[in-house]
Enzyme design. Structure first.
Site, short mmCIF file in Angstrom:
data_model
loop_
_atom_site.label_atom_id
_atom_site.label_comp_id
_atom_site.label_asym_id
_atom_site.label_seq_id
_atom_site.Cartn_x
_atom_site.Cartn_y
_atom_site.Cartn_z
N LYS A 175 1.04 -0.68 -0.21
CA LYS A 175 -0.25 -0.24 0.05
C LYS A 175 0.96 0.85 -0.14
CE LYS A 175 -2.36 2.82 1.83
NZ LYS A 175 -1.74 4.09 1.56
N GLY A 228 6.33 5.28 8.20
CA GLY A 228 5.21 6.68 7.93
C GLY A 228 6.05 7.58 9.37
N GLY A 229 4.81 8.39 9.35
CA GLY A 229 5.11 8.97 10.27
C GLY A 229 4.35 8.46 11.53
N GLU A 250 8.58 1.59 10.96
CA GLU A 250 10.02 2.77 10.99
C GLU A 250 9.28 3.75 11.09
OE1 GLU A 250 13.28 2.04 10.75
OE2 GLU A 250 13.22 -0.21 9.65
N GLU A 385 10.07 16.77 14.88
CA GLU A 385 10.47 16.17 13.71
C GLU A 385 10.19 16.83 12.46
OE1 GLU A 385 8.81 12.47 11.52
OE2 GLU A 385 11.48 12.57 11.24
P1 NAD Z 1 1.90 8.68 6.97
O1 NAD Z 1 2.53 8.57 8.11
O2 NAD Z 1 1.46 10.23 7.05
O3 NAD Z 1 2.06 7.44 5.92
C1 NAD Z 1 2.46 6.07 5.77
C2 NAD Z 1 1.36 5.75 4.87
O4 NAD Z 1 0.78 5.00 5.46
C3 NAD Z 1 1.05 5.45 3.81
O5 NAD Z 1 0.92 5.04 2.48
C4 NAD Z 1 -0.73 6.41 4.34
O6 NAD Z 1 -1.40 6.19 3.83
C5 NAD Z 1 -0.27 5.19 5.96
N1 NAD Z 1 -1.59 5.18 6.39
C6 NAD Z 1 -1.70 7.07 6.99
N2 NAD Z 1 -2.44 6.28 8.36
C7 NAD Z 1 -2.49 4.73 8.48
C8 NAD Z 1 -3.67 4.20 8.76
N3 NAD Z 1 -4.40 4.70 10.14
N4 NAD Z 1 -3.39 2.94 9.03
C9 NAD Z 1 -3.32 2.26 7.87
N5 NAD Z 1 -2.26 2.88 6.74
C10 NAD Z 1 -1.84 4.25 6.85
O7 NAD Z 1 4.01 9.72 6.70
P2 NAD Z 1 4.21 9.84 5.21
O8 NAD Z 1 3.87 11.71 5.94
O9 NAD Z 1 3.73 9.49 3.94
O10 NAD Z 1 5.74 10.15 5.60
C11 NAD Z 1 6.62 11.02 5.98
C12 NAD Z 1 6.99 10.45 7.67
O11 NAD Z 1 7.70 9.00 7.25
C13 NAD Z 1 7.92 11.28 8.58
O12 NAD Z 1 7.14 11.86 10.19
C14 NAD Z 1 8.78 10.47 8.40
O13 NAD Z 1 9.93 10.29 9.73
C15 NAD Z 1 8.97 8.71 8.73
N6 NAD Z 1 9.62 8.03 7.45
C16 NAD Z 1 10.08 7.45 7.85
C17 NAD Z 1 10.99 5.94 7.44
C18 NAD Z 1 12.35 5.24 8.03
O14 NAD Z 1 12.76 4.52 8.01
N7 NAD Z 1 11.83 5.57 9.65
C19 NAD Z 1 11.70 7.03 6.23
C20 NAD Z 1 10.87 7.79 5.73
C21 NAD Z 1 9.67 8.31 6.18
#
Ligand code: NAD
Length: 492
Positions: A175, A228-229, A250, A385
């Site tokens: 996804k 993600g976040g 992550e 962050e």
């Molecule tokens: P996000 O958490 O908004 O989204 C990440 C993914 O999760 C997307 O595909 C989104 O659709 C999905 N998602 C969101 N809510 C969900 C839920 N309730 N259930 C299932 N899926 C859900 O993050 P973003 O804004 O796309 O990315 C930025 C963030 O990612 C930053 O905070 C960054 O620190 C983090 N990040 C971490 C790493 C790592 O390796 N640690 C790498 C890259 C980015």
């Protein structure tokens, strides 16, 4: 405009909603493709297909060596199509073409690495404390893995999950972020060409709260690998916990990049810039807190500002560009809000601190490389962050002071240490609470070594031999070697 379809059970199909949403090129602000808006029904369809594939003899009985061969074929296809994939991803998330093309070639490396590991996962014969049994352990796959990726590096972050998951014998539903789905849909075409049995690889696009959540909650999902976040990560973790599903997370970071007075200054200045301005700071491992030893503080900043000022900012599709746009509108607005917050709490802005628009800046979704000094570690700008090109500089006295500041944060993803003194470097390495420590370099990653967070930066590891275990479970097998004549009611 290109219209994509979902890839489920070996077939390309329209979403059950029959709705698509536009994906936007961050540089021009133009919509350039239509992404299927998948629903819970599509999520159910994909997990059911992946589950059938997991149990099918075609996949379940396939030898690990053959799985490795399929992964190798996929790696070769990624290599052969690297320019195409790179251009799609670059267009979708606005990252520099110079970085994306390297990243896509690395994706091939991840598949090659885990292709090689697929048939080297071995259990063991266990020496038992009794003579009448033979015991051995064997590793088995978990089942359906759901991989959820963010917008900053879709292809790379998917390969970190998919390569070990498939090498271990699982099936997968991917996804991607709703902001950057195109490159993973293009990539699915290569997975199809590589010849994985139907249902082994599936890609479902759409929004986190509906389709992402439905994938996580599906009773046949065995594991979720999420990048993600914090908000999304917590939602995924809580939903998975209620069903006792396994997770790898992550998440974010606020990584310290520590420069001592004996560092090679040229290298350290370059490392500080790479840490925060590469990828426009939109990377979880950004060195967003620069810790400078008192004695070099002013001199270092002079050189840092000079180098940061020289950055060629603009169209990310040009090879010579060094800082590109911010990937999404909400992220752009968040960065600007955080810059204002830092100013309000007393941090002094000595470079940037504003958006850039006009000629060469496309639709104007750019933030100037920004440096704050007089930052104390208690300030929000030092603790939260930003995920953008915003650096906070903090002073320190000695090793222990640097370590105290470095660790005084909820995150623990990575850290950099710049010194020519081996004892000093190792003293810091041992005391910094982070999953990765770079000494005299910053932002290096490889399939060969684990990556992941301490503290609130995540759970589990991606990369290296360690990561394949995140997609396996161990079975202990007991075989009687001598018939048992003891009282059956007292056996233990
Ligand atoms: P996000 O958490 O908004 O989204 C990440 C993914 O999760 C997307 O595909 C989104 O659709 C999905 N998602 C969101 N809510 C969900 C839920 N309730 N259930 C299932 N899926 C859900 O993050 P973003 O804004 O796309 O990315 C930025 C963030 O990612 C930053 O905070 C960054 O620190 C983090 N990040 C971490 C790493 C790592 O390796 N640690 C790498 C890259 C980015």
């Amino acid at each position: 405009m290109k219209r994509y379809e979902l890839f489920i059970d070996g077939k390309w199909c329209a979403p059950s909603s029959n709705e698509w949403f536009e994906t936007i090129e961050p540089y021009s602000g133009q919509a350039w493709a239509e992404i299927p808006r998948a629903t819970k029904a599509d999520a159910d369809h994909a997990v059911e297909a992946a589950h059938r594939a997991f149990l099918s003899p075609e996949w379940a009985d396939m030898s690990a060596a053959r799985r490795g061969a399929l992964l190798r074929k996929l790696a070769d296809l990624v290599e052969a199509n690297a320019d195409h994939l790179g251009r799609i991803e670059q267009r979708d998330n606005g990252k520099l073409i110079a970085e994306v093309s390297g990243q896509v070639r690395n994706v091939a490396g991840w598949f090659h690495y885990y292709a090689g590991l697929a048939d080297k996962v071995a259990g063991s014969v266990v020496p038992m404390p009794r003579p009448d049994v033979f015991n051995y352990t064997k590793y088995e796959p978990l089942g359906v893995v759901v991989a959820i990726t963010p917008w900053n590096s879709p292809l790379a972050l998917n390969s970190w999950k998919m390569a070990p998951a498939l090498a271990a014998g699982n099936t997968i539903v991917i996804k991607p972020s709703e902001f950057t789905s195109a490159s993973l849909l293009e990539f699915a075409m290569l997975a199809e060409e590589a010849g994985f049995p139907k249902g082994v690889v599936n890609v479902v696009t759409g929004f986190g709260a509906d389709v992402g959540d439905a994938l996580v909650r599906h009773p046949k999902t065995a594991k979720i690998a999420f990048t993600g976040g914090e908000i999304g990560g917590r939602a995924v973790n809580e939903a998975a916990a209620s069903d006792f599903k396994k997770v790898t997370l992550e998440l974010g970071g606020k990584s310290p990049n520590i420069v001592f007075d004996d560092a090679d200054m040229d290298q350290a200045v370059r490392g500080a810039v790479a840490g925060i301005f590469a990828a426009t700071g939109q990377t979880c491992m950004a060195g967003s807190r620069l810790l400078l030893q008192d004695s070099i503080h002013d001199k270092f900043i002079e050189r840092l500002v000079l180098l940061a000022k020289s950055a060629r900012i603009g169209d990310p599709s040009k090879m010579e560009t060094e800082v590109g746009p911010v990937a999404t509108r909400p992220q752009f607005e968040k960065i600007l809000r955080m810059i204002e917050m830092a100013k309000a709490e007393g941090a002094r802005c000595i470079l940037g601190g504003h958006a850039l628009s006009g000629e060469g800046y496309g639709q104007g979704q750019f933030v100037a490389p920004t440096i704050f000094v007089d930052v104390t570690n208690e300030m929000k700008i030092a603790q939260q962050e930003v995920f953008g090109p915003v650096l906070s500089i903090i002073r320190f006295k000695d090793e222990d002071d640097a370590i105290r500041i470095a660790n005084d944060v909820v995150f623990g993803l990575a850290a950099g240490v710049w010194t020519q003194n081996l004892h000093r470097a190792l003293y810091c390495v041992d005391r910094i609470r982070a999953g990765t420590v770079w000494v005299n370099n910053y932002r290096s990653t490889s399939f060969a070594t684990p990556f992941g967070g301490y503290k609130r930066s995540g759970l589990g590891r991606e990369g290296g031999v360690e990561a394949i275990k995140e997609y396996l479970q161990v079975k202990s097998v007991w075989i009687t070697t001598k018939p048992d004549r003891k009282n059956p009611f007292a056996l233990g």
